[in-house]
Design a protein around this motif. Structure first.
Motif, PDB file in Angstrom:
ATOM      1  N   MET A   7       0.833  -1.187   0.000  1.00 11.69           N
ATOM      2  CA  MET A   7       0.000   0.000   0.000  1.00 11.69           C
ATOM      3  C   MET A   7       0.876   1.249   0.000  1.00 11.69           C
ATOM      4  SD  MET A   7      -3.181  -0.604   2.465  1.00 11.69           S
ATOM      5  CE  MET A   7      -4.203  -2.037   2.276  1.00 11.69           C
ATOM      6  N   ASP A   8       0.349   2.284  -0.596  1.00  9.72           N
ATOM      7  CA  ASP A   8       1.086   3.535  -0.676  1.00  9.72           C
ATOM      8  C   ASP A   8       1.106   4.255   0.671  1.00  9.72           C
ATOM      9  OD1 ASP A   8       1.696   3.385  -3.415  1.00  9.72           O
ATOM     10  OD2 ASP A   8      -0.285   4.135  -3.931  1.00  9.72           O
ATOM     11  N   THR A   9       2.228   4.874   0.948  1.00 11.70           N
ATOM     12  CA  THR A   9       2.377   5.676   2.163  1.00 11.70           C
ATOM     13  C   THR A   9       1.461   6.896   2.081  1.00 11.70           C
ATOM     14  OG1 THR A   9       4.690   5.021   2.309  1.00 11.70           O
ATOM     15  CG2 THR A   9       4.039   6.986   3.536  1.00 11.70           C
ATOM     16  N   PRO A  10       0.700   7.189   3.133  1.00 11.87           N
ATOM     17  CA  PRO A  10      -0.105   8.414   3.128  1.00 11.87           C
ATOM     18  C   PRO A  10       0.787   9.653   3.083  1.00 11.87           C
ATOM     19  CG  PRO A  10      -0.783   6.944   4.909  1.00 11.87           C
ATOM     20  CD  PRO A  10       0.486   6.399   4.332  1.00 11.87           C
ATOM     21  N   LEU A  11       0.235  10.719   2.535  1.00 14.50           N
ATOM     22  CA  LEU A  11       0.965  11.973   2.391  1.00 14.50           C
ATOM     23  C   LEU A  11       0.364  13.041   3.293  1.00 14.50           C
ATOM     24  CD1 LEU A  11       1.050  12.057  -1.513  1.00 14.50           C
ATOM     25  CD2 LEU A  11       2.882  11.292   0.011  1.00 14.50           C
ATOM     26  N   VAL A  12       1.222  13.941   3.754  1.00 16.11           N
ATOM     27  CA  VAL A  12       0.787  15.170   4.397  1.00 16.11           C
ATOM     28  C   VAL A  12       1.277  16.289   3.489  1.00 16.11           C
ATOM     29  CG1 VAL A  12       0.968  16.699   6.395  1.00 16.11           C
ATOM     30  CG2 VAL A  12       0.899  14.205   6.735  1.00 16.11           C
ATOM     31  N   LEU A  13       0.338  16.926   2.812  1.00 12.18           N
ATOM     32  CA  LEU A  13       0.660  17.984   1.867  1.00 12.18           C
ATOM     33  C   LEU A  13       0.677  19.326   2.591  1.00 12.18           C
ATOM     34  CD1 LEU A  13      -1.632  16.839  -1.083  1.00 12.18           C
ATOM     35  CD2 LEU A  13       0.769  16.255  -0.664  1.00 12.18           C
ATOM     36  N   LEU A  14       1.753  20.071   2.378  1.00 12.55           N
ATOM     37  CA  LEU A  14       1.965  21.343   3.077  1.00 12.55           C
ATOM     38  C   LEU A  14       1.934  22.518   2.118  1.00 12.55           C
ATOM     39  CD1 LEU A  14       5.078  20.309   5.204  1.00 12.55           C
ATOM     40  CD2 LEU A  14       2.688  20.343   5.932  1.00 12.55           C
ATOM     41  N   HIS A  42      -4.816  22.040  13.976  1.00 11.95           N
ATOM     42  CA  HIS A  42      -4.788  21.534  12.600  1.00 11.95           C
ATOM     43  C   HIS A  42      -3.995  20.226  12.522  1.00 11.95           C
ATOM     44  CE1 HIS A  42      -5.253  25.989  11.756  1.00 11.95           C
ATOM     45  NE2 HIS A  42      -6.377  25.447  11.333  1.00 11.95           N
ATOM     46  N   VAL A  43      -2.860  20.215  13.181  1.00 13.19           N
ATOM     47  CA  VAL A  43      -2.007  19.020  13.163  1.00 13.19           C
ATOM     48  C   VAL A  43      -2.721  17.869  13.879  1.00 13.19           C
ATOM     49  CG1 VAL A  43       0.217  18.055  13.880  1.00 13.19           C
ATOM     50  CG2 VAL A  43       0.095  20.371  12.921  1.00 13.19           C
ATOM     51  N   ASP A  44      -3.426  18.166  14.958  1.00 13.53           N
ATOM     52  CA  ASP A  44      -4.199  17.130  15.656  1.00 13.53           C
ATOM     53  C   ASP A  44      -5.297  16.554  14.764  1.00 13.53           C
ATOM     54  OD1 ASP A  44      -2.646  17.410  17.926  1.00 13.53           O
ATOM     55  OD2 ASP A  44      -4.099  18.681  18.984  1.00 13.53           O
ATOM     56  N   GLN A  45      -5.957  17.399  13.963  1.00 12.69           N
ATOM     57  CA  GLN A  45      -6.966  16.914  13.019  1.00 12.69           C
ATOM     58  C   GLN A  45      -6.333  15.951  12.022  1.00 12.69           C
ATOM     59  OE1 GLN A  45      -8.414  20.996  11.897  1.00 12.69           O
ATOM     60  NE2 GLN A  45     -10.342  19.878  11.723  1.00 12.69           N
ATOM     61  N   ALA A  46      -5.181  16.338  11.496  1.00 12.62           N
ATOM     62  CA  ALA A  46      -4.476  15.488  10.534  1.00 12.62           C
ATOM     63  C   ALA A  46      -4.073  14.166  11.192  1.00 12.62           C
ATOM     64  CB  ALA A  46      -3.246  16.210   9.992  1.00 12.62           C
ATOM     65  N   ARG A  47      -3.562  14.245  12.406  1.00 11.36           N
ATOM     66  CA  ARG A  47      -3.132  13.047  13.134  1.00 11.36           C
ATOM     67  C   ARG A  47      -4.310  12.094  13.359  1.00 11.36           C
ATOM     68  NH1 ARG A  47       1.235  12.248  16.078  1.00 11.36           N
ATOM     69  NH2 ARG A  47       1.681  14.483  16.191  1.00 11.36           N
ATOM     70  N   THR A  48      -5.424  12.623  13.819  1.00 11.55           N
ATOM     71  CA  THR A  48      -6.601  11.789  14.076  1.00 11.55           C
ATOM     72  C   THR A  48      -7.044  11.077  12.801  1.00 11.55           C
ATOM     73  OG1 THR A  48      -7.300  13.224  15.885  1.00 11.55           O
ATOM     74  CG2 THR A  48      -9.010  11.849  14.871  1.00 11.55           C
ATOM     75  N   TRP A  49      -7.095  11.807  11.696  1.00 16.43           N
ATOM     76  CA  TRP A  49      -7.518  11.214  10.436  1.00 16.43           C
ATOM     77  C   TRP A  49      -6.534  10.141   9.964  1.00 16.43           C
ATOM     78  CZ3 TRP A  49      -5.879  10.792   5.348  1.00 16.43           C
ATOM     79  CH2 TRP A  49      -6.851  10.393   4.433  1.00 16.43           C
ATOM     80  N   LEU A  50      -5.243  10.434  10.047  1.00 13.63           N
ATOM     81  CA  LEU A  50      -4.229   9.454   9.621  1.00 13.63           C
ATOM     82  C   LEU A  50      -4.257   8.205  10.497  1.00 13.63           C
ATOM     83  CD1 LEU A  50      -1.360  11.957   8.844  1.00 13.63           C
ATOM     84  CD2 LEU A  50      -2.414  10.407   7.182  1.00 13.63           C
ATOM     85  N   GLU A  51      -4.427   8.372  11.793  1.00  9.29           N
ATOM     86  CA  GLU A  51      -4.504   7.215  12.682  1.00  9.29           C
ATOM     87  C   GLU A  51      -5.728   6.362  12.357  1.00  9.29           C
ATOM     88  OE1 GLU A  51      -4.295   9.126  16.517  1.00  9.29           O
ATOM     89  OE2 GLU A  51      -2.090   9.118  16.493  1.00  9.29           O
ATOM     90  N   GLN A  52      -6.856   7.009  12.052  1.00  9.77           N
ATOM     91  CA  GLN A  52      -8.075   6.274  11.658  1.00  9.77           C
ATOM     92  C   GLN A  52      -7.858   5.540  10.334  1.00  9.77           C
ATOM     93  OE1 GLN A  52     -10.941   6.246  13.618  1.00  9.77           O
ATOM     94  NE2 GLN A  52     -11.618   4.611  12.262  1.00  9.77           N
ATOM     95  N   LEU A  53      -7.151   6.170   9.413  1.00 10.39           N
ATOM     96  CA  LEU A  53      -6.837   5.557   8.123  1.00 10.39           C
ATOM     97  C   LEU A  53      -6.042   4.263   8.332  1.00 10.39           C
ATOM     98  CD1 LEU A  53      -6.921   6.117   4.981  1.00 10.39           C
ATOM     99  CD2 LEU A  53      -4.611   7.013   5.290  1.00 10.39           C
ATOM    100  N   VAL A  54      -5.059   4.318   9.237  1.00  9.97           N
ATOM    101  CA  VAL A  54      -4.244   3.130   9.537  1.00  9.97           C
ATOM    102  C   VAL A  54      -5.128   2.048  10.148  1.00  9.97           C
ATOM    103  CG1 VAL A  54      -2.372   2.266  10.971  1.00  9.97           C
ATOM    104  CG2 VAL A  54      -2.085   4.412   9.741  1.00  9.97           C
ATOM    105  N   ARG A  55      -5.976   2.427  11.111  1.00 13.07           N
ATOM    106  CA  ARG A  55      -6.858   1.432  11.746  1.00 13.07           C
ATOM    107  C   ARG A  55      -7.823   0.801  10.763  1.00 13.07           C
ATOM    108  NH1 ARG A  55      -6.790   5.136  15.942  1.00 13.07           N
ATOM    109  NH2 ARG A  55      -8.756   6.090  15.307  1.00 13.07           N
ATOM    110  N   ASP A  56      -8.425   1.622   9.915  1.00 11.82           N
ATOM    111  CA  ASP A  56      -9.466   1.125   9.008  1.00 11.82           C
ATOM    112  C   ASP A  56      -8.950   0.448   7.761  1.00 11.82           C
ATOM    113  OD1 ASP A  56     -11.235   2.186  10.823  1.00 11.82           O
ATOM    114  OD2 ASP A  56     -11.862   3.871   9.553  1.00 11.82           O
ATOM    115  N   HIS A  57      -7.804   0.922   7.248  1.00 13.17           N
ATOM    116  CA  HIS A  57      -7.338   0.436   5.957  1.00 13.17           C
ATOM    117  C   HIS A  57      -5.947  -0.169   5.980  1.00 13.17           C
ATOM    118  CE1 HIS A  57     -10.840   2.318   4.138  1.00 13.17           C
ATOM    119  NE2 HIS A  57     -10.540   3.418   4.796  1.00 13.17           N
ATOM    120  N   GLY A  58      -5.283  -0.143   7.137  1.00  8.35           N
ATOM    121  CA  GLY A  58      -3.981  -0.770   7.246  1.00  8.35           C
ATOM    122  C   GLY A  58      -2.839  -0.030   6.589  1.00  8.35           C
ATOM    123  N   TYR A  59      -2.962   1.230   6.332  1.00  6.07           N
ATOM    124  CA  TYR A  59      -1.853   1.985   5.703  1.00  6.07           C
ATOM    125  C   TYR A  59      -0.689   2.098   6.620  1.00  6.07           C
ATOM    126  CZ  TYR A  59      -4.649   3.291   1.685  1.00  6.07           C
ATOM    127  OH  TYR A  59      -5.377   3.264   0.536  1.00  6.07           O
TER     128      TYR A  59
END
Length: 166
Positions: A1-8, A149-166
């Motif tokens: 699976m592709d690594t998730p990105l944080v676009l700045l 903002h960073v906490d929002q990104a963190r929460t979403w990325l952590e959920q992505l890992v839990r739900d989709h295994g990224y």
């Protein structure tokens, strides 16, 4: 699976319109044009911790493109980062719409979080049919990036890992 990105994004996100505590003034002159910058050296450690903790990759998604590595990264404590190749703005499109088109083409189906201040990127990306999971974290350009903002990104990325295994 592709690594998730944080676009700045730079202007309006890392370089807000108003100075707040913790920000330092700089001048930058990529391509001989002088810009006023307000940058916070705490942003680099905050963002690198986000990437390290979530397994995401930091990427510039800004009209600064690769120049952000010379003028922004060292002043906020970020390493040299890859960048989305965004060509010179076509005035037939808003700044956000033009950037979003090129981000979508470059990212493809990789999951991403985008820290962005342009209000129309969400609408443009909603029309893209070949995007993977993503979250736009809207940043107020007057005040720039915050821990919230960073906490929002963190929460979403952590959920992505839990739900989709990224």
């Amino acid at each position: 699976m592709d690594t998730p990105l944080v676009l700045l994004d730079v202007d309006g996100v890392l370089n807000p319109l108003q100075r707040s505590p913790g920000y330092q003034r700089y001048r930058a002159s990529p391509n001989g044009v002088v810009y006023r910058l307000l940058l916070n050296p705490l942003h680099g450690p905050l963002l690198t911790a986000l990437a390290a903790d979530t397994g995401a990759e930091l990427v510039w998604a800004s009209y600064w493109t690769d120049a952000a590595n010379d003028w922004i990264s060292p002043r906020v404590g970020l390493p040299s980062l890859p960048h989305v190749p965004i060509p010179r703005h076509d005035p037939r499109f808003s700044l956000g719409a033009w950037k979003a088109r090129h981000v979508a083409a470059w990212v493809g189906e990789r999951p991403f979080v985008w820290l962005e201040d342009e209000p129309d990127v969400t609408e443009v990306l909603a029309k893209e049919t070949r995007l993977g999971p993503h979250l736009i974290v809207p940043v107020d350009p007057l005040h720039g990036l915050t821990e919230t903002h960073v906490d929002q990104a963190r929460t979403w990325l952590e959920q992505l890992v839990r739900d989709h295994g990224y």
